[in-house]
Write an enzyme that holds these catalytic residues in place. Sequence first.
Site, PDB file in Angstrom:
ATOM      1  N   LYS A 144       0.851  -1.195   0.000  1.00  0.00           N
ATOM      2  CA  LYS A 144       0.000   0.000   0.000  1.00  0.00           C
ATOM      3  C   LYS A 144       0.884   1.241   0.000  1.00  0.00           C
ATOM      4  CE  LYS A 144      -3.314   2.525   2.885  1.00  0.00           C
ATOM      5  NZ  LYS A 144      -4.050   2.546   4.167  1.00  0.00           N
ATOM      6  N   GLU A 157      -9.574   4.076   1.661  1.00  0.00           N
ATOM      7  CA  GLU A 157      -9.044   4.212   0.301  1.00  0.00           C
ATOM      8  C   GLU A 157      -7.943   3.220  -0.022  1.00  0.00           C
ATOM      9  OE1 GLU A 157      -5.860   5.237   2.516  1.00  0.00           O
ATOM     10  OE2 GLU A 157      -7.894   5.943   2.889  1.00  0.00           O
ATOM     11  N   ASP A 210     -12.301   7.361   3.438  1.00  0.00           N
ATOM     12  CA  ASP A 210     -11.132   7.084   4.274  1.00  0.00           C
ATOM     13  C   ASP A 210     -10.796   5.597   4.307  1.00  0.00           C
ATOM     14  OD1 ASP A 210      -8.996   7.723   5.880  1.00  0.00           O
ATOM     15  OD2 ASP A 210     -10.144   7.659   7.741  1.00  0.00           O
ATOM     16  N   ARG A 241      -7.622   0.063   0.434  1.00  0.00           N
ATOM     17  CA  ARG A 241      -8.108  -1.172  -0.193  1.00  0.00           C
ATOM     18  C   ARG A 241      -8.501  -0.939  -1.652  1.00  0.00           C
ATOM     19  NH1 ARG A 241     -12.651  -1.854   4.273  1.00  0.00           N
ATOM     20  NH2 ARG A 241     -10.941  -0.852   5.405  1.00  0.00           N
ATOM     21  N   LYS A 281     -10.070  12.937   8.151  1.00  0.00           N
ATOM     22  CA  LYS A 281      -9.579  12.518   9.460  1.00  0.00           C
ATOM     23  C   LYS A 281      -9.541  13.718  10.405  1.00  0.00           C
ATOM     24  CE  LYS A 281      -6.583   8.801   7.744  1.00  0.00           C
ATOM     25  NZ  LYS A 281      -7.212   7.652   8.413  1.00  0.00           N
ATOM     26  N   ASP A 336      -2.536  10.329   3.757  1.00  0.00           N
ATOM     27  CA  ASP A 336      -3.958  10.001   3.783  1.00  0.00           C
ATOM     28  C   ASP A 336      -4.697  11.011   4.649  1.00  0.00           C
ATOM     29  OD1 ASP A 336      -6.454   8.875   3.735  1.00  0.00           O
ATOM     30  OD2 ASP A 336      -5.960   7.237   5.119  1.00  0.00           O
ATOM     31  N   ASP A 375       1.295   6.065   6.013  1.00  0.00           N
ATOM     32  CA  ASP A 375       0.327   5.191   5.358  1.00  0.00           C
ATOM     33  C   ASP A 375       0.899   4.522   4.116  1.00  0.00           C
ATOM     34  OD1 ASP A 375      -2.127   4.048   5.778  1.00  0.00           O
ATOM     35  OD2 ASP A 375      -3.225   5.476   4.540  1.00  0.00           O
TER      36      ASP A 375
END
Length: 497
Positions: free
Chosen positions: A264, A349, A347, A351, A276, A269, A287
């Site tokens: 990933k 995202e 949020d 995946r 967030k 993010d 992230d």
Amino acid sequence: MQLQTVPTAIPDWSGDLLAIAVFQTEGTLTLTDPYTTLDQRLNGLLQELINEGEFQGKSGTSLLMRLLPNFPLKKLLLVGLGNREDFNLEALRRTAATIARTARRERAKTLGMALPHETLEAADAAQAIAEGVILALHSDVRFKTDPEARKLLPYPEVVTLLGLGEQTAALTRAQQICDGVILARELVNAPANEVTPVTLAETAQQLAATYGLTAKILEREDCGALGMGAFLGVAQASDLPPKFIHLTYTSPGTVHRKIALVGKGLTFDSGGLNLKTQGGIETMKMDMGGAAAVLGTAKVLGQLKPPGIEVHFIIAATENMISGRALHPGDILTASNGKTIEVNNTDAEGRLTLADALVYAEKLGVDAIVDLATLTGACIVALGDNIAGLWSNNAELAQALQKASDRCGEKFWQMPLENKYFEAMKSQVADMKNTGPRSAGSITAALFLQQFVDHTPWAHLDIAGPVWTEKEDGYNNPCGTGYPVRTLVEWLCSLSS
């Protein structure tokens, strides 16, 4: 820093600091050979100090003593190993880290380390000790300007491992593995204005040029041509271009196994329109911990060059930002395998980016796919900060990863792929939603990813907890840990044997 092994007997070594590791005893420790010889040369001072301090060798305990001015040793450090039955490679790593940090604090230029290896192979012990030393002493001060932050970095200059024989190959291997861990750490540590999708692509290209790998970078238009609607949906809000990175290691000679590692790569993010809040957004530079570990593993393989394997390192790199172009909750995206996804949370995202990366990986015809991602806070709730979640559709693959993690001290815990839970992710308007209900969040995330792997053995590692630490822990320093580079290298090298 120079790491070395020498044939010098422990009592004969001279330098700034000699560290001795001993197992726990029921009462106060009584010295045995070869330490009794050293104690005799000290006229019994060592045993006397042990008795006064009631030192028992418990794990996490130590005793530091300054010796007489005319003695060839300046200082002596006793470190407890804990119970003999609990002794393993990880105990060696963590003990070595404790010793190395003490040597730095004491400004010891030369450090001698006498650690037992019991039933362990001497080469394995030497590698574990070296890993503990190198990783504990790694200090990321790139963005600090105060000279105070660097004043202890020169210490120690030389670290000598005693009682292990000649182990040059093991020390070299440890350094190469730690090079990859440190690359991963520093990518995670750097802020999002320093490490962008472009930076990750450039890092991959540099690794390819340096270590004889091949690099392919897909631009936004290339990804669009491949139908990567899920990845590009996340990327559309950022002013920075997304980069789809495909790095390949091919061993010399015949290839017997082909593997894909998918990381990933969210370099920041924000959460998107599901923004967030304070307390959750500040560390979101991390992230891309999965991508960092993938690149770190590539660096190690490029140096070790294990035979018989071909490894594809895949990263869908982007930011998840807010703008007038951002994904809306309720938008529907089409992934590159044709499946449609209702985005009920912007949020979730990571995946979405992994979905297209997994489809791409499977089309390469590999024998196994392992994805690693800082995917869910739910996994941290379930397993804490030190253990990653492991999901797999293949028992043999899961067992092999567990075996590698046990040797490396990077803990995994296998979690269920409970298909019934996917029912809650079905959408009224698309094939699926990108999140399920609050409960079992890490499991439903894994089930979502499984929709993008048809038949290939696959494992998903949710590394949200152990990829980052707020405090010093063993050989890990605050910030990025480089998890799980060492486990991935151990597993991949086991496939080549």
